[in-house]
Write an enzyme that holds these catalytic residues in place. Structure first.
Site, PDB file in Angstrom:
ATOM      1  N   ASP A 153      -5.889 -12.555  -4.025  1.00  0.00           N
ATOM      2  CA  ASP A 153      -6.850 -11.559  -4.146  1.00  0.00           C
ATOM      3  C   ASP A 153      -7.509 -11.550  -5.496  1.00  0.00           C
ATOM      4  O   ASP A 153      -6.945 -12.039  -6.381  1.00  0.00           O
ATOM      5  CB  ASP A 153      -6.076 -10.466  -3.593  1.00  0.00           C
TER       6      ASP A 153
ATOM      7  N   HIS B 276       2.621  -2.753   0.496  1.00  0.00           N
ATOM      8  CA  HIS B 276       1.128  -3.951   0.595  1.00  0.00           C
ATOM      9  C   HIS B 276       1.596  -5.137  -0.106  1.00  0.00           C
ATOM     10  O   HIS B 276       2.436  -5.194  -1.071  1.00  0.00           O
ATOM     11  CB  HIS B 276      -0.085  -3.295   0.049  1.00  0.00           C
TER      12      HIS B 276
ATOM     13  N   GLU C 224      -3.476  -3.189   2.615  1.00  0.00           N
ATOM     14  CA  GLU C 224      -2.827  -1.806   2.536  1.00  0.00           C
ATOM     15  C   GLU C 224      -2.326  -1.397   4.131  1.00  0.00           C
ATOM     16  O   GLU C 224      -2.611  -1.981   4.771  1.00  0.00           O
ATOM     17  CB  GLU C 224      -4.020  -0.915   2.324  1.00  0.00           C
TER      18      GLU C 224
END
Length: 251
Positions: A63, A132, A137
């Site tokens: 990410d 998470h 999330e």
């Protein structure tokens, strides 16, 4: 799911990565954050002192924050270079383009890239205090693909310690989805400290649920959770996990 409780989680995770790389792995999935840092330090040491080579290996990052340039001190691009890839002989390191004019299109492009260079042989994962993985999330679809996500307030609060203030923490990120992550051949999640204990218990022994995204590891054919004793304090079946690992048969 294999659960390993150890005083040295970084050695177990580093062993998994090293075995994969020396066995011909070509793609590694890398996570950022404090949990994998000791593992990266150990892998750097093995590269420097023992000749562990990552030549020919491609890395893909889980990410990245939207809106932080690559040279920002808190960007994950900078983090992974400064703490791992900049110290070893790895090949290409891929990240989502979070400065793109259309971050949703950039997320789709990154998912396609992972498909081209993958499957990921070993995906390293951390876990947030709300369960998470990546920036998936709670309420994330268990089959989600790489996409733009709004960060939970809890996540931003947890990460604010790395920034000057909470207002400086980005509100959005591009993250690999749970469906993308679970296409990896092996998942290795590492967590340390009592602050992660509730999330680990929910992920390992709770229901498979979007309320705890990390519980998707229960669905994976080759998932390993590596924790220290503090992160294991809320697990019910500690005795079994210790016995199973102590008596593990060689592959």
């Amino acid at each position: 799911m294999e659960v390993v409780i150890t005083d040295h989680p970084e050695l177990v995770v580093a062993d998994a990565v090293a075995e994969a790389v020396t066995g011909g792995a070509t793609t590694l999935g890398l996570a950022t954050g404090s949990s994998p840092l000791p593992t990266y330090r150990e892998l750097i040491r093995r590269h420097r002192d023992e000749g562990l080579s990552f030549a020919g290996v491609t890395a893909v990052l889980l990410d990245e924050y939207v809106g932080l340039p690559a040279d920002h001190p808190e960007s994950y691009t900078r983090f992974i270079h400064d703490n791992f890839t900049g110290h070893i002989d790895i090949g290409d390191v891929h990240l989502p383009d979070t400065m793109a004019a259309d971050p949703r299109a950039a997320a789709r492009d990154y998912d396609e890239l992972i498909g081209r260079v993958g499957p990921v042989d070993v995906q390293i994962l951390g876990i947030g205090s709300n369960g998470h993985i990546g920036f998936n999330e709670p309420s994330s679809s268990l089959t989600s693909r790489t996409r733009l996500k709004t960060l939970a307030h809890k996540t931003r609060m947890d990460n604010a310690r790395f920034f000057d203030s909470l207002d400086d923490v980005p509100r959005h990120a591009i993250t690999q989805g749970l469906g993308t992550i679970t296409e990896a051949r092996r998942l290795v999640l590492v967590a340390t400290g009592e602050g992660k204990a509730a999330a680990i218990a929910a992920a390992v022994e709770g229901p498979l649920s979007a309320s705890c995204p990390a519980s998707i590891l229960q669905w994976h054919a080759h998932a390993t959770v590596v924790v220290d004793r503090a992160a294991a304090i809320k697990l019910r079946d500690v005795e079994y996990y210790l016995n199973a690992y102590e008596n593990k048969l060689a592959p």
